[in-house]
Motif scaffolding. Structure first.
Motif, PDB file in Angstrom:
ATOM      1  N   ALA A  75     -70.208   4.746 -15.074  1.00  0.00           N
ATOM      2  CA  ALA A  75     -69.540   3.888 -15.376  1.00  0.00           C
ATOM      3  C   ALA A  75     -68.313   4.378 -16.390  1.00  0.00           C
ATOM      4  O   ALA A  75     -67.357   3.809 -16.276  1.00  0.00           O
ATOM      5  CB  ALA A  75     -70.414   2.696 -16.049  1.00  0.00           C
ATOM      6  N   LEU A  76     -68.680   5.161 -17.379  1.00  0.00           N
ATOM      7  CA  LEU A  76     -67.601   5.501 -18.199  1.00  0.00           C
ATOM      8  C   LEU A  76     -66.345   6.129 -17.539  1.00  0.00           C
ATOM      9  O   LEU A  76     -65.340   5.931 -17.612  1.00  0.00           O
ATOM     10  CB  LEU A  76     -68.134   6.686 -19.323  1.00  0.00           C
ATOM     11  N   ALA A 107     -64.713   3.446 -15.557  1.00  0.00           N
ATOM     12  CA  ALA A 107     -63.665   2.627 -16.406  1.00  0.00           C
ATOM     13  C   ALA A 107     -62.336   3.662 -16.802  1.00  0.00           C
ATOM     14  O   ALA A 107     -61.162   3.265 -16.787  1.00  0.00           O
ATOM     15  CB  ALA A 107     -64.362   2.411 -17.700  1.00  0.00           C
ATOM     16  N   ARG A 114     -61.845  -1.685 -19.807  1.00  0.00           N
ATOM     17  CA  ARG A 114     -63.080  -1.681 -20.687  1.00  0.00           C
ATOM     18  C   ARG A 114     -64.164  -1.656 -20.067  1.00  0.00           C
ATOM     19  O   ARG A 114     -64.450  -2.162 -18.869  1.00  0.00           O
ATOM     20  CB  ARG A 114     -62.919  -2.913 -21.778  1.00  0.00           C
ATOM     21  N   LEU A 115     -65.276  -0.996 -20.887  1.00  0.00           N
ATOM     22  CA  LEU A 115     -66.651  -1.003 -20.172  1.00  0.00           C
ATOM     23  C   LEU A 115     -67.645  -1.699 -21.130  1.00  0.00           C
ATOM     24  O   LEU A 115     -67.285  -1.249 -22.218  1.00  0.00           O
ATOM     25  CB  LEU A 115     -67.096   0.569 -20.018  1.00  0.00           C
ATOM     26  N   ILE A 157     -71.156  -2.512 -22.183  1.00  0.00           N
ATOM     27  CA  ILE A 157     -72.635  -1.897 -22.128  1.00  0.00           C
ATOM     28  C   ILE A 157     -73.541  -2.954 -22.620  1.00  0.00           C
ATOM     29  O   ILE A 157     -73.512  -3.379 -23.753  1.00  0.00           O
ATOM     30  CB  ILE A 157     -72.522  -0.689 -22.892  1.00  0.00           C
ATOM     31  N   LEU A 188     -73.801  -3.248 -16.425  1.00  0.00           N
ATOM     32  CA  LEU A 188     -72.513  -2.486 -16.824  1.00  0.00           C
ATOM     33  C   LEU A 188     -71.306  -3.124 -16.358  1.00  0.00           C
ATOM     34  O   LEU A 188     -71.186  -3.294 -14.945  1.00  0.00           O
ATOM     35  CB  LEU A 188     -72.535  -1.089 -16.575  1.00  0.00           C
ATOM     36  N   ILE A 226     -67.213  -3.415 -15.853  1.00  0.00           N
ATOM     37  CA  ILE A 226     -65.948  -2.855 -16.114  1.00  0.00           C
ATOM     38  C   ILE A 226     -64.744  -4.045 -15.708  1.00  0.00           C
ATOM     39  O   ILE A 226     -64.841  -4.619 -14.870  1.00  0.00           O
ATOM     40  CB  ILE A 226     -65.670  -1.534 -14.984  1.00  0.00           C
ATOM     41  N   ARG A 244     -69.214  -4.237 -11.424  1.00  0.00           N
ATOM     42  CA  ARG A 244     -70.122  -4.580 -12.026  1.00  0.00           C
ATOM     43  C   ARG A 244     -71.580  -3.934 -11.567  1.00  0.00           C
ATOM     44  O   ARG A 244     -71.547  -3.817 -10.134  1.00  0.00           O
ATOM     45  CB  ARG A 244     -70.523  -5.912 -12.192  1.00  0.00           C
ATOM     46  N   THR A 259     -68.641  -2.080 -26.429  1.00  0.00           N
ATOM     47  CA  THR A 259     -67.410  -2.076 -25.581  1.00  0.00           C
ATOM     48  C   THR A 259     -66.700  -0.586 -25.738  1.00  0.00           C
ATOM     49  O   THR A 259     -66.420  -0.425 -26.968  1.00  0.00           O
ATOM     50  CB  THR A 259     -66.522  -3.276 -25.986  1.00  0.00           C
TER      51      THR A 259
END
Length: 134
Positions: free
Chosen positions: A47-48, A51, A63-64, A66, A71, A73, A86, A103
């Motif tokens: 996810a990081l 994003a 933005r992610l 958490i 999770l 984006i 998502r 965030t």
């Protein structure tokens, strides 16, 4: 000629199987905990990366968010955040989540924007994973 097994023989076999199960269960539980934590950590690091990639490819902020259950984006578009992607959070693997900053925002160059330093701790049973981004 003797056919079949006696009740005593069956009881002994069942007792041995029960004993082996009791001895193997803690190791099995630890293995399942480790797999769940690794899966949740893999999803979070993905996810990081997604994003950051969204920010660079779309030349905007991304933005992610958490949370234990999701999770998310989002991208900055038309003066508001618009959903990009998502998926379920660590809770879907029965993994607990502790996060210092919920965030993480990436700028158009892929570098964290604002207060984007965060540490995430994923935990289930005796297994723990720590992910830090800055």
């Amino acid at each position: 000629m003797h056919r079949g097994y006696s009740l005593t023989e069956l009881a002994i076999v069942l007792a041995v199987i029960g004993l082996m199960t009791v001895l193997a269960l803690p190791a099995w539980r630890t293995l399942l905990d480790r797999i769940a934590v690794e899966q949740a950590a893999s999803e979070l690091t993905t996810a990081l990366a997604v994003a950051r990639n969204a920010a660079v490819l779309r030349a905007t902020h991304a933005r992610l968010s958490i949370a234990a259950d999701s999770l998310a984006i989002d991208e900055w578009k038309d003066r508001t955040w618009s959903p990009v992607s998502r998926w379920p959070g660590p809770e879907s693997h029965s993994v607990s989540l502790t996060v210092s900053n919920r965030t993480v925002v990436f700028g158009a160059t892929g570098i964290g924007a604002g207060v984007s330093n965060t540490t995430v701790v994923l935990r289930r049973g005796t297994q723990t994973a720590r992910i830090t981004t800055s």
